[in-house]
Design an enzyme around this catalytic site. Structure first.
Site, PDB file in Angstrom:
ATOM      1  N   CYS A 292       2.755  37.852  72.972  1.00 55.80           N
ATOM      2  CA  CYS A 292       3.643  36.735  73.307  1.00 55.80           C
ATOM      3  C   CYS A 292       4.823  37.121  74.183  1.00 55.80           C
ATOM      4  CB  CYS A 292       4.147  36.089  72.025  1.00 55.80           C
ATOM      5  SG  CYS A 292       2.870  35.214  71.095  1.00 55.80           S
ATOM      6  N   ILE A 293       5.731  37.920  73.656  1.00 56.43           N
ATOM      7  CA  ILE A 293       7.032  38.104  74.306  1.00 56.43           C
ATOM      8  C   ILE A 293       6.929  38.779  75.677  1.00 56.43           C
ATOM      9  CG2 ILE A 293       9.363  39.007  74.016  1.00 56.43           C
ATOM     10  CD1 ILE A 293       9.005  38.787  71.040  1.00 56.43           C
TER      11      ILE A 293
END
Length: 457
Positions: A292-293
Site C-alpha cells: 500500500c504505502i
C-alpha cells in the site's frame, strides 16, 4: 458497443430491471446463502475469504496460481497468520473451496475483486490485474450478480474502467448487475485489528448497489461506513495511505537532519509523543514496504496529472522514502570506514527482509534494494528472516538467497550486521554480544548491553 446507463423513474424503479432481481439477491445475502466469490487469494483476499466463510457465507476463491489453489483445497495455508488448521476446517465444512476455473464466476452471487495493483517501471498505475479480472468476469456475468472491487486504485477506476468492461457483456450496471467499491484495510501482523473488527467503507454507482454491498459485508466486518459514491470510497483509501506516506517521509527526513546534528531522532520522537494533543507518532525506517504505502500515493499523483494538477508535496514524500535504502547503505559505508574497512569484500548480514515486523510478507521491502546495492558495491551479502526462508522472485528484484541460521560463530564472522526488520524472534542482546559492528535502522538495540559498535541508520 456503446455504453448505456439505466433510467430511473420518479418512484426509484430502474427502467428495464427484472422484477425481483434486487429482492432475490438481498434475500440470499440476508440469509447468508449468497455464494461469495473472492478473486485473488493473497494477503487481502484469503483473510477476507476466511471472514466471509466464518460469517456463514459459502465462499469460492479464485486465483490464477494453481499451486495456491491446490494447497488451499488440501487444507494448507501459505500465509503465516492464516493457520492451516483454519483452512482445513473451512474446507471440511463445505463453506470454502478454491479454483482456477473462472467459468465458475457464473456460480457465485457476489464477486469481490482483491487483485494486486502494482506500479510499472515508470511508476505509473498497472491495472492489468483488474482489467484481466474484469474481462474474465464479463464473459460469465449474469443478471443479479454484485461486483465489488477492493483493490487499491485511483478514483474513477470502478466507473471509468471496470464498469465499461463489464457492460461489454450486454448487461447494464445498476439494472442487470450491481457494482460497488469497498477498499481493503488489511494490516498483516496487527494483533489488535483484523478484518472482522475494522469498519468497512462502502461506495457504489447507485443506492441499490450500495445497499447490497453494505448488506453483504455487514455480518463479517466491524461496521459499515456508507459514502456517496465509488469515487469517494476509492479516494478514502488513497488518503489513508498517502497520509501515512507523507508523515513517514517527514520523520525520515528529520532522521537525516538530526543524524547530521548528532541528535538521536528516536529520543526526539519519544519526547514529542508525550504531547497529549496535536501530534501523532510516526517512526523512521530503512524505506517503505508492503503493497500500500510505497505504491498508492503514486496512483493519486498519476490521476491528478490527468486533471492538470501536480501533487508536488506527495511526489517529494515519495522521493524521500524511496531514497532511504541508499541512505542506509551510506551509513553502512561510514560504519565500516570507522573500523577501517570498505564495503567491497566485507561480509554483511541483513536481519529481516519482511517489510514489517513479525510478518512473512516481503512485498516492496527495502531489504531487497539494500542487499542489491551492497552486492553491487562488492560486499558478500547474506540475510536471516525467521518468516521468509528463501527470497521470493520479485517484480523489480532478482537477488536469490536463502536465510542463514544465526549462531555465535556466524555473527562473529560478519563485518557488519544490519537490522532492517526488528522481528520479535530476534534476541538483540545476543546479536550485539557476538557481532562486532551493528547498523540499526529500527532502534531495536535501544537498552541492550552491547559489545558491538552500534550505528543508527
Amino acid at each position: 458497443m456503446p455504453l448505456t446507463r439505466p433510467l430511473i423513474s420518479q418512484s426509484g424503479q430502474i427502467a428495464g430491471q427484472k422484477p425481483g432481481l434486487v429482492d432475490d439477491l438481498m434475500a440470499s445475502i440476508k440469509a447468508r446463502s449468497a455464494r461469495v466469490g473472492i478473486v485473488g487469494l493473497g494477503y487481502v483476499g484469503l483473510p477476507l475469504a476466511e471472514s466471509f466463510a466464518a460469517g456463514g457465507y459459502p465462499v469460492l476463491g479464485f486465483d490464477i496460481d494453481v499451486a495456491k489453489v491446490e494447497k488451499l483445497r488440501k487444507g494448507q495455508s501459505y500465509i503465516g497468520h492464516i493457520k492451516p488448521a483454519r483452512i482445513a476446517e473451512l474446507v471440511r465444512s463445505g463453506r470454502f473451496d478454491a479454483t482456477s476455473d473462472f467459468a465458475r464466476f457464473a456460480n457465485v452471487d457476489a464477486i469481490v475483486i482483491c487483485v494486486p495493483t502494482p506500479l510499472t517501471v515508470a511508476r505509473e498505475p498497472d491495472l492489468s490485474y483488474i482489467r484481466g479480472t474484469a474481462e474474465r468476469s464479463r464473459d460469465y456475468l449474469r443478471p443479479g450478480q454484485l461486483i465489488v472491487l477492493e483493490s487499491t486504485t485511483y478514483p474513477g477506476t470502478t466507473t471509468q474502467m471496470l464498469r465499461p468492461i463489464l457492460e461489454e457483456s450486454g448487461l447494464v450496471a445498476g439494472r442487470d448487475f450491481f457494482l460497488a467499491y469497498s477498499p481493503e484495510r488489511e494490516d498483516p501482523g496487527n494483533q489488535d485489528f483484523a478484518t472482522r473488527s475494522i469498519p468497512k467503507v462502502v461506495g457504489a454507482i447507485d443506492d441499490t448497489s450500495a445497499d447490497l454491498a453494505a448488506a453483504l459485508y455487514q455480518p463479517v466486518v466491524g461496521g459499515i461506513v456508507r459514502v456517496s459514491s465509488a469515487g469517494v470510497a476509492e479516494a478514502c483509501k488513497i488518503l489513508e495511505n498517502t497520509y501515512r506516506a507523507v508523515n513517514i517521509a517527514l520523520v525520515n527526513e528529520l532522521k537525516i537532519v538530526f543524524d547530521a546534528m548528532g541528535i538521536d531522532v528516536w529520543e526526539v520522537i519519544a519526547a514529542a509523543k508525550t504531547k497529549p494533543f496535536g501530534f501523532q507518532v510516526f517512526y523512521p525506517g530503512p524505506g517503505l514496504g508492503g503493497h500500500c504505502i510505497p505504491i498508492d500515493p503514486f496512483y493519486l499523483t498519476w490521476a491528478a496529472r490527468q486533471y492538470g494538477v501536480h501533487t508536488r508535496f506527495i511526489e517529494l514524500a515519495g522521493e524521500i522514502n524511496t531514497s532511504m535504502p541508499a541512505y542506509v547503505v551510506s551509513r553502512i559505508a561510514l560504519a565500516l570506514n570507522d573500523v577501517a574497512k570498505p564495503i567491497r569484500n566485507s561480509r554483511i548480514l541483513v536481519l529481516g527482509v519482511a517489510y514489517k515486523k513479525d510478518v512473512d510478507d516481503p512485498r516492496e521491502s527495502p531489504a531487497f534494494a539494500i542487499l542489491e546495492m551492497l552486492a553491487e558495491r562488492g560486499a558478500t551479502v547474506s540475510y536471516n528472516d525467521p518468516h521468509i526462508p528463501t527470497l521470493p522472485s520479485m517484480r523489480h528484484h532478482d537477488i536469490q538467497l536463502d536465510s542463514q541460521s544465526i549462531s555465535e560463530q556466524f555473527l562473529a564472522s560478519q563485518d557488519c550486521v544490519v537490522i532492517v526488520t526488528d522481528h520479535s524472534a530476534y534476541d538483540f542482546d545476543f546479536i550485539t554480544r557476538h557481532a562486532s559492528l551493528v547498523v540499526d535502522t529500527r532502534n531495536a538495540t535501544k537498552g541492550v548491553s552491547s559489545h558491538a559498535r552500534i550505528w543508527r541508520a
